[in-house]
Enzyme design. Sequence first.
Site, PDB file in Angstrom:
ATOM      1  N   GLY A   1       3.889   5.908   9.249  1.00 28.43           N
ATOM      2  CA  GLY A   1       5.298   5.994   8.890  1.00 28.43           C
ATOM      3  C   GLY A   1       6.030   4.690   9.101  1.00 28.43           C
ATOM      4  O   GLY A   1       7.127   4.503   8.587  1.00 28.43           O
TER       5      GLY A   1
ATOM      6  N   HIS B   1       0.815  -1.215   0.000  1.00 22.70           N
ATOM      7  CA  HIS B   1       0.000   0.000   0.000  1.00 22.70           C
ATOM      8  C   HIS B   1       0.847   1.262   0.000  1.00 22.70           C
ATOM      9  O   HIS B   1       0.311   2.367  -0.120  1.00 22.70           O
ATOM     10  CB  HIS B   1      -0.945   0.002   1.215  1.00 22.70           C
ATOM     11  CG  HIS B   1      -0.250   0.180   2.529  1.00 22.70           C
ATOM     12  ND1 HIS B   1       0.076  -0.878   3.352  1.00 22.70           N
ATOM     13  CD2 HIS B   1       0.207   1.287   3.169  1.00 22.70           C
ATOM     14  CE1 HIS B   1       0.682  -0.427   4.441  1.00 22.70           C
ATOM     15  NE2 HIS B   1       0.767   0.899   4.349  1.00 22.70           N
TER      16      HIS B   1
ATOM     17  N   SER C   1       4.838   1.768   8.136  1.00 24.96           N
ATOM     18  CA  SER C   1       4.436   0.811   7.104  1.00 24.96           C
ATOM     19  C   SER C   1       5.631   0.216   6.386  1.00 24.96           C
ATOM     20  O   SER C   1       6.576   0.925   6.021  1.00 24.96           O
ATOM     21  CB  SER C   1       3.542   1.495   6.070  1.00 24.96           C
ATOM     22  OG  SER C   1       2.205   1.468   6.467  1.00 24.96           O
TER      23      SER C   1
ATOM     24  N   SER D   1       1.876  -3.993   7.860  1.00 24.15           N
ATOM     25  CA  SER D   1       0.759  -3.670   6.977  1.00 24.15           C
ATOM     26  C   SER D   1      -0.079  -2.537   7.554  1.00 24.15           C
ATOM     27  O   SER D   1      -0.196  -1.475   6.957  1.00 24.15           O
ATOM     28  CB  SER D   1      -0.118  -4.909   6.744  1.00 24.15           C
ATOM     29  OG  SER D   1      -1.268  -4.582   5.999  1.00 24.15           O
TER      30      SER D   1
ATOM     31  N   ASP E   1      -0.295  -7.495   0.753  1.00 21.37           N
ATOM     32  CA  ASP E   1       0.250  -6.167   1.029  1.00 21.37           C
ATOM     33  C   ASP E   1       1.776  -6.208   0.991  1.00 21.37           C
ATOM     34  O   ASP E   1       2.442  -6.152   2.022  1.00 21.37           O
ATOM     35  CB  ASP E   1      -0.244  -5.658   2.388  1.00 21.37           C
ATOM     36  CG  ASP E   1      -0.010  -4.163   2.560  1.00 21.37           C
ATOM     37  OD1 ASP E   1       0.517  -3.532   1.627  1.00 21.37           O
ATOM     38  OD2 ASP E   1      -0.352  -3.638   3.632  1.00 21.37           O
TER      39      ASP E   1
END
Length: 460
Positions: A318, A207, A320, A335, A237
């Site tokens: 931040g 993402h 991710s 995720s 993801d």
Amino acid sequence: MRHVRRRVVRRVTRLTAVAGLLLGGAMVTQAAMAAESPGATAVPRSAPPSSVDLGSGLAARLGASRTAGNWIGADGRPVVAVTDAAAAAEVRRAGAEPRIVRHSMAELRSAASTLRAAPRVAGTAWVMDYRSNRVVVEADRTVSVSDWGRMSRVAGGIGPFVHMERTRGAFTTRLNGAQPILSTGGRCSAGFNVTDGKTDFILTAGHCGPAGSTWFADNQGDRQLGRTVRSTFPGNDFSLVQYASGRAGEGAGIVAIGGGKGVRITGTADASVGQRVFRSGSTSGLHDGRVTGLNATVNYPEGTVTGLIQTTVCAEPGDSGGPLFSDGIALGVTSGGSGDCTQGGTTFFQPVTKALSALGMKLLVSAPQSGGQGSVPATAPPGSASRGSIAPGAASPGSSATAGDGTNAATLVSRLTDPGTVGPGLLIIAGSLVALVATRWIRAEQDRKAYQRYYSATWG
């Protein structure tokens, strides 16, 4: 007798020097061969299944109709949920702890399939909770009363083992890990370095950006890292960012945990329920927690993602794409989830093994350090330390290392003395050559002086 002793010393010195040349040559050859072997630093390596993790093997052998998942107990032993006494006896004979439950894995999976087939409600998530033998459905604060009622009716139609509960915060992707990577779409964290054998990539969250996104290592856009070449979200993801240079560089097998420190990554494995794990991200740094569920489904506002690892580790925007690991074993990339690192919450991770398999990639790893904190013994499979061979509370992030961007090279002395390189062999060869030259020079000098003495006595 003095000249006899000198002759003996010279011969011993020459023999030692010749032996040193042979030994140094052998060491250089061995180091060169080792540098091409799978055990070298920053080479592809995947951890084989752990020999001590009996739970998954027993569950697979007994089947979905007689078991209902497995996890790591408080004492570090594998626990297997079973539905009958005969299966419990077999688990006990194998050395694991049985737990007799009412609902089988087949029933839990059927319940999850029914929930997945129902109309999608953003802000909900569910996971098969092996320890409570339930399917737990969570709804965040964004879910309306009407949607909550609709989901409750679906759950009620499945059976009483589907449990509904509210959770704090909102389920969001953590866009905005260990090291920050930035693009025009936002900020994410680098997960793990991977390779296809020719080119190196960063494995991060899908993402974070679609294929074609350009990533930088600074806010000014002066240091381009690379470009996203593959991205999968929703559904899964994960994504691949290809390095602009094609190479990850030094420290490819290290993930940063803050303060200039890092953890050596030595292999990959699947997470286990009950396992203590660590997550590092560019926003919140290093945090730990427990794995509470596997194969979780999350309905983000952007779409549904399945097959995730559910944990109690906190995360913030931040983080991710940042790495999830335990004892130096790569487990997942961040995720999304709910909450923050002040109040806590739930965070979900894309399993690394699934992503690597789908992408056809191998993890770039560091050679484990013997005796280091959390290092994997050379005699054990690379994944064994994180797969239940120790109690979950005894898990550690992994062996420590200095984290950086690869621009600070090791000193010449450290390179020459590193037993994993050709340095020690070259030093022995150089010393042996010096010894040979010295003995020849000393012999020549002694002969010259002897001749001078003879000449002086004869013609003086």
